[in-house]
Design a protein around this motif. Structure first.
Motif, short mmCIF file in Angstrom:
data_model
loop_
_atom_site.label_atom_id
_atom_site.label_comp_id
_atom_site.label_asym_id
_atom_site.label_seq_id
_atom_site.Cartn_x
_atom_site.Cartn_y
_atom_site.Cartn_z
N ARG B 80 5.18 -2.55 -2.23
CA ARG B 80 3.97 -1.84 -2.66
C ARG B 80 2.91 -1.87 -1.58
O ARG B 80 2.28 -0.87 -1.27
CB ARG B 80 3.43 -2.46 -3.95
CG ARG B 80 4.07 -1.91 -5.21
CD ARG B 80 3.23 -2.24 -6.44
NE ARG B 80 3.08 -3.69 -6.62
CZ ARG B 80 3.99 -4.46 -7.18
NH1 ARG B 80 5.13 -3.95 -7.61
NH2 ARG B 80 3.79 -5.76 -7.33
N PHE B 81 2.76 -3.05 -0.98
CA PHE B 81 1.78 -3.21 0.09
C PHE B 81 2.13 -2.29 1.25
O PHE B 81 1.27 -1.62 1.83
CB PHE B 81 1.76 -4.67 0.54
CG PHE B 81 0.67 -4.99 1.51
CD1 PHE B 81 -0.65 -4.90 1.13
CD2 PHE B 81 0.97 -5.37 2.81
CE1 PHE B 81 -1.66 -5.19 2.03
CE2 PHE B 81 -0.05 -5.67 3.71
CZ PHE B 81 -1.36 -5.58 3.31
N GLY B 82 3.43 -2.26 1.58
CA GLY B 82 3.91 -1.41 2.67
C GLY B 82 3.59 0.05 2.41
O GLY B 82 3.07 0.75 3.29
N VAL B 83 3.88 0.48 1.19
CA VAL B 83 3.60 1.87 0.84
C VAL B 83 2.11 2.15 1.00
O VAL B 83 1.70 3.18 1.54
CB VAL B 83 4.05 2.17 -0.61
CG1 VAL B 83 3.49 3.50 -1.08
CG2 VAL B 83 5.56 2.16 -0.69
N ARG B 84 1.29 1.16 0.57
CA ARG B 84 -0.15 1.36 0.66
C ARG B 84 -0.59 1.51 2.11
O ARG B 84 -1.38 2.39 2.46
CB ARG B 84 -0.87 0.20 -0.02
CG ARG B 84 -1.95 0.70 -0.93
CD ARG B 84 -2.70 -0.32 -1.74
NE ARG B 84 -2.86 -1.61 -1.18
CZ ARG B 84 -2.45 -2.73 -1.77
NH1 ARG B 84 -1.81 -2.67 -2.92
NH2 ARG B 84 -2.67 -3.90 -1.22
N ILE B 85 -0.06 0.62 2.95
CA ILE B 85 -0.43 0.67 4.38
C ILE B 85 0.00 2.00 4.99
O ILE B 85 -0.75 2.64 5.72
CB ILE B 85 0.25 -0.49 5.13
CG1 ILE B 85 -0.36 -1.79 4.67
CG2 ILE B 85 0.16 -0.28 6.63
CD1 ILE B 85 -1.02 -2.58 5.73
N LEU B 86 1.24 2.41 4.67
CA LEU B 86 1.75 3.66 5.24
C LEU B 86 0.93 4.84 4.73
O LEU B 86 0.64 5.78 5.44
CB LEU B 86 3.23 3.85 4.88
CG LEU B 86 4.19 2.86 5.54
CD1 LEU B 86 5.60 3.08 5.02
CD2 LEU B 86 4.17 3.00 7.05
#
Lengths: 109, 894
Positions: B80-86
């Motif tokens: 989820r964090f990765g998606v947010r950063i991307l």
């Protein structure tokens, strides 16, 4: 589960407290400390400690490593992390607040 | 128990269980020891320890769930964090995904093509035991065509070593199923074709050895599954139907197993018919070599052992035939070569393929170029990830200091990479699945479309996934390792002051990117130049505005040249036709007739000349200039005179420095029974040179004109009518009308444009130029983006330093120089590395080039120039930003 219901909720806090004060300990060491300090009042079914420890480990409050004891046995030793200290602080605060509140009710009711 | 347990087992959770057991066992032993110290007996202590511990199995389960749940939860959190950063940087993310998808897609498409054309074995039983026969006769490419008598000789000695079977090339001809003729591709095969390959029928039956016992005795056909679906819609009623093909009637007896498209990757076969249904001549004449021989080696027999036995039979047979093949006027070298031919057995697991022969090398080169583009895309992403990791150094440090483990941080960065790579893979796979068939479309000529089985199978998916994984390791793992290795005290203390040291990490990556881009541009540039040169080659004739009509004489072949001459007069009268003429073969269309010539007083020649029978008007129609002497006349054709025209190459070779007009030479006699084939006193048919014409590329743009002479059109069953017109579409129907006037004796079949035929000769070069040119463009754009990113980043990080310099009195120019110098050094190093890499490519690329060499100045100047231009463009904004730094703002910033 068993007679330790009251303790279950606060077990993590006790563990953190003990690890914070005594430094790294293995599971058995933690059990003995709880027994000793609480004069055997707070006796847990000893096995239930382990799932609790592992949950705390996953939560990042404590970390574990395998060590070899003086009589050459492998033991898993737990240590409190910085996140654990913060957690302990918060829980201790909350615990004191709750017990104080309960005390007050008990005295004034 | 739960799905956790299953997940645990799947993830090798046995270790986890063992650890949990060990931990609790330790606990019990420690408790028992203490109890014994207090006076309990060992058994008692044991029991008490067990009792106090409780249900250890249940606790173990609970623990395991807790630990796995923790991991899964952290995975979910990181995702989820990765998606947010991307998502936060969506423009950058989108660009990253697209560039990676393009590169992965290109690799996937290249893989699909190479797999279908070269790697994938035929869908038959034990393909690795298949071989095919070839013989080396001193030509660059070994011959693979054999005659029926030779097959019989070889079969006679094959017992116990291999099962031999024959398969002709494809015959493109018309077949009549109900009423309308339609173009089909048929293959003549021996009766054991299917049984040796281990192929059964989808429905009906396949061919058997009973079908090719006697000449003309097996009028049966087996359809390919593809043709059955295409032509009959998969109807079972197809079996049993009769049709006409090549003047004979055939009955459909079955459909071959689905997925088998023939023994030649690159083409589709519509049906297979027994070899013995071919003409009687083709089954008797030793010199009619018209099929390939395959074999399945018997268990325990090696190809070398079998080759040895076949070689003996092959050479003995050829020794018998040599007197038939070579006459008194043939150079002795020919006979030697004929007798010394070496027979080899080659691995036949993936069949034989003309397409493969022509395109294997271009495909591999394009694959390497695609891989380089993937590396360029990866280094771009690695830059991005490194820059992000640096920006997040403090965050990472903070997380480490509050107890997050290194693996956890690693997982977090990797998960971002995995998300990106996975998206790029999906996009890339769909891109590749679209691009590969488009490329196959470019491989085929107008006459002979290519077919490759390109279904998106597990091999392609696996390949794409692996390239995605490899890409991820390249672009995400290194930054991840760096980020997770952050020493918290330092990062938190320094607050990013050590910037210049860290951004040094970006430089090797950038240099590598420049190097890879150089290589792609180097190859692409050379292919473009080469193609450009080929397109501008002067062919010696005017290719535009000429239509070729194929003529077939059905009976009275001996008079064909007479009424073909009449036809020309009628065609000339058609409105819109500027001129018309006939040749026995069309240029770039129908192959060549070659033979040696003999000059009086000189020994037999080994050089061969092209012979082209023509009518008057042909030269004018094709735009071939007559340089001296006269053209052939109608009388020459009518009377079959000995007048011939020769081209410059012919004159140069046989009459160097002399005027060829009026000279005489001899055309060899054929080995027909009544000729004086073995009479050394008869030099051949005398030919009088009456004219000299310009050199004309006969059937290849790349090859210079061969020595050629033009003779008057003689009896023939095939010819090509050349019509010069401005409006081929309208005129052709009128020309067909004119041909119809000759009734059954003359028929017009195909109509082809001369310009198309010439273009077909450059398919490979065009493909290479288009694709490598496209990749070169992608490479230069990616390199520019990468350079821009790194320079902007470096300027942003050095804003303070620049501010101080400006405050201390540095001029604008000096600041710009600071930025530009940094870039220039990196680019120079990259270019140097690129030149070294280019050397590796040069060898295999060089073989496909026309009048362009890897060592040409232009070959190297082009990529260098492109990259410098891209670099200059990329550096403009960062340099301007650096020049515009206001010291008072910059110094206050942090």
């Amino acid at each position: 589960m068993k007679r330790t219901d009251a303790l279950q909720g606060s077990l993590p806090m006790l563990v953190l407290k003990i690890l914070n004060r005594r430094g790294p300990l293995h599971g058995y060491g933690i059990t003995s400390h709880i027994e000793k300090i609480s004069d055997d009042v707070l006796r847990v079914e000893e096995g239930s400690l382990y799932p609790a420890l592992h949950r705390m480990e996953e939560g990042g409050w404590i970390k574990a490593k395998w060590v070899t004891t003086e009589n050459n046995r492998r033991a898993r030793v737990y240590e409190i992390t910085a996140a654990g200290r913060k957690q302990l602080e918060a829980e201790e605060g909350r615990w004191r607040a709750v017990t104080a509140a309960v005390d007050q009710v008990l005295q004034q009711a | 128990m739960s799905w956790f347990s299953r997940a645990a087992n799947a993830l090798g959770g046995g270790r986890l269980d063992k650890e949990l057991d060990e931990e609790m066992r330790f606990h019990m032993e420690a408790r028992a020891e203490e109890l014994m110290r207090d006076g309990s007996s060992p058994t008692e202590a044991q029991r008490e320890a067990q009792r106090r511990l409780g249900n250890s199995l249940a606790y173990r389960e609970e623990s395991r769930d807790a630990r796995l749940a923790g991991w899964l939860e952290s995975l979910g959190k990181d995702a989820r964090f990765g998606v947010r950063i991307l998502w936060k940087d969506r423009v950058v993310t989108l660009a990253a995904i697209l560039s990676l998808a393009l590169a992965i897609g290109a690799c996937a498409a290249a893989f699909a093509l190479i797999d279908a054309l070269i790697l994938r074995p035929l869908p038959v039983d034990q393909p690795d035991r298949l071989v095919y026969l070839a013989y080396e006769e001193g030509r660059p490419v070994p011959a693979i065509a054999f005659s029926y008598p030779m097959l019989e000789r070889l079969r006679a000695v094959s017992g116990g070593r291999a099962d031999l079977f024959a398969a002709s090339g494809q015959y493109l001809n018309s077949a009549v199923f109900k009423s309308e003729p339609e173009k089909v591709r048929a293959e003549f095969v021996s009766g054991n074709f299917f049984s040796v390959l281990g192929l059964g029928p989808e429905i009906g039956r396949v061919l058997t050895t009973n079908d090719d016992l006697t000449p003309g005795g097996g009028p049966v056909a087996v359809l390919s599954h593809n043709f059955w679906m295409r032509r009959f819609g998969g109807s079972r009623a197809a079996v049993g139907q009769w049709f006409r093909f090549a003047g004979k009637r055939f009955q459909i007896v079955g459909v071959a197993r689905r997925g088998f498209t023939g023994i030649e990757p690159g083409t589709l076969t519509d049906f297979w018919i027994p070899q013995t249904m071919s003409s009687a001549e083709s089954l008797q004449r030793w010199e009619m070599q018209w099929f390939r021989i395959f074999g399945r080696l018997k268990p325990g027999v090696t190809a070398a052992q079998a080759a040895l036995a076949f070689q003996a039979a092959f050479t003995n047979t050829r020794r018998e035939w040599a007197p038939l093949a070579f006459g008194a006027n043939d150079a002795p070298e020919f006979k030697q070569r004929f007798l010394n031919a070496k027979l080899v057995l080659r691995p036949g697991a993936s069949g034989t393929s003309n397409l493969r022969q022509a395109f294997a090398r271009p495909m591999w080169i394009l694959a390497v170029v695609a891989a380089l583009v993937l590396l360029i895309a990866c280094s771009n992403l690695a830059n991005l990830f490194t820059a992000r990791a640096m920006a997040r150094e403090r965050e990472m440090a903070l997380r480490i200091s509050i107890g997050a483990g290194r693996p956890r941080l690693l997982q977090q960065v990797l998960i971002e990479g995995a998300l990106l790579a996975a998206l790029a893979c999906v996009l890339g796979l769909s891109f590749g699945a679209v691009a590969a068939p488009a490329i196959v479309g470019m491989l085929g000529s107008s006459q002979n479309p290519a077919y490759l089985d390109l279904h998106v199978g597990w091999r392609m998916i696996l390949f794409t996934a692996l390239s995605g994984l490899a890409a991820m390791v390249l672009f995400a793992l290194v930054p991840a390792l760096r980020a997770s290795g952050t020493a918290p005290q330092e990062a938190l203390k320094s607050g990013g002051a050590k910037h210049s040291g860290r951004s040094a990490m970006l430089r090797p990556m950038l240099a590598a990117q420049v190097a890879f881009s150089f290589m792609v541009l180097f190859a692409g540039g050379m292919f473009l130049f080469s193609f450009q040169k080929l397109v501008n080659v002067d062919l010696g004739f005017a290719r535009n505005g000429v239509a070729l009509v194929s003529l077939t004489a059905s009976n009275k072949v001996q008079d064909a040249h007479l009424y073909m001459t009449q036809l020309i007069d009628r065609v000339r009268a058609v409105p819109g036709v500027r001129s018309a003429g006939i040749s026995a073969y069309g240029l770039f269309a129908d192959g060549r007739w070659t033979d040696t010539v003999r000059l009086a007083g000189r020994p037999p020649e080994t050089a061969e000349s092209v012979i082209l029978p023509i009518t008057p008007g042909y030269l004018g129609t094709m735009g071939i200039r007559l340089l001296a002497g006269r053209d052939l006349t109608v009388e020459d054709v009518m009377k079959q005179s000995s007048s011939v025209l020769v081209n410059e190459a012919f004159a140069r070779h046989y009459f160097p420095g002399e005027d060829p007009i009026g000279r005489q030479f001899f055309r060899p006699l054929s080995n027909l029974p009544d000729s004086d084939f073995h009479d050394a006193n008869r030099l051949g048919i005398p030919q009088q040179i009456v004219g000299l014409v310009r050199d004309v590329h006969y059937d290849s743009v790349r090859e210079p004109a061969p020595p050629t002479y033009y003779i008057p059109l003689a009896q023939t069953w095939y010819a090509s009518l050349a019509v010069r017109t401005d409006d081929p579409l309208r005129v052709i129907s009128l020309v067909r009308e004119a041909v119809r006037g000759f009734g059954h004796s003359l028929q017009a079949s195909e109509v082809r444009l001369q310009s198309t035929l010439v273009n077909d000769d450059l398919i490979r070069e065009r493909l290479l130029a288009i694709l490598s040119g496209f990749f070169a463009l992608v490479a230069v754009v990616l390199a520019a983006v990468g350079l821009y990113g790194v320079l902007s980043y470096s300027v942003a990080r050095r804003t303070r330093e620049i501010g101080i310099r400006v405050a201390l009195g540095a001029r604008c120019g000096a600041v710009v120089r600071l930025v530009v110098t940094e870039a220039a050094v990196v680019i120079a190093v990259g270019l140097a590395a690129g030149v070294c890499g280019g050397k590796l490519l040069a060898g295999s690329v060089g073989k496909l080039l026309y009048e362009v060499k890897p060592t040409d100045v232009a070959s190297i100047a082009f990529p260098v120039g492109c990259l410098l231009a891209a670099a200059a463009l990329a550096a403009v904004r960062p340099a301007m930003r650096a020049a515009g730094v206001d010291p008072s703002v910059a110094l206050r910033e942090e």
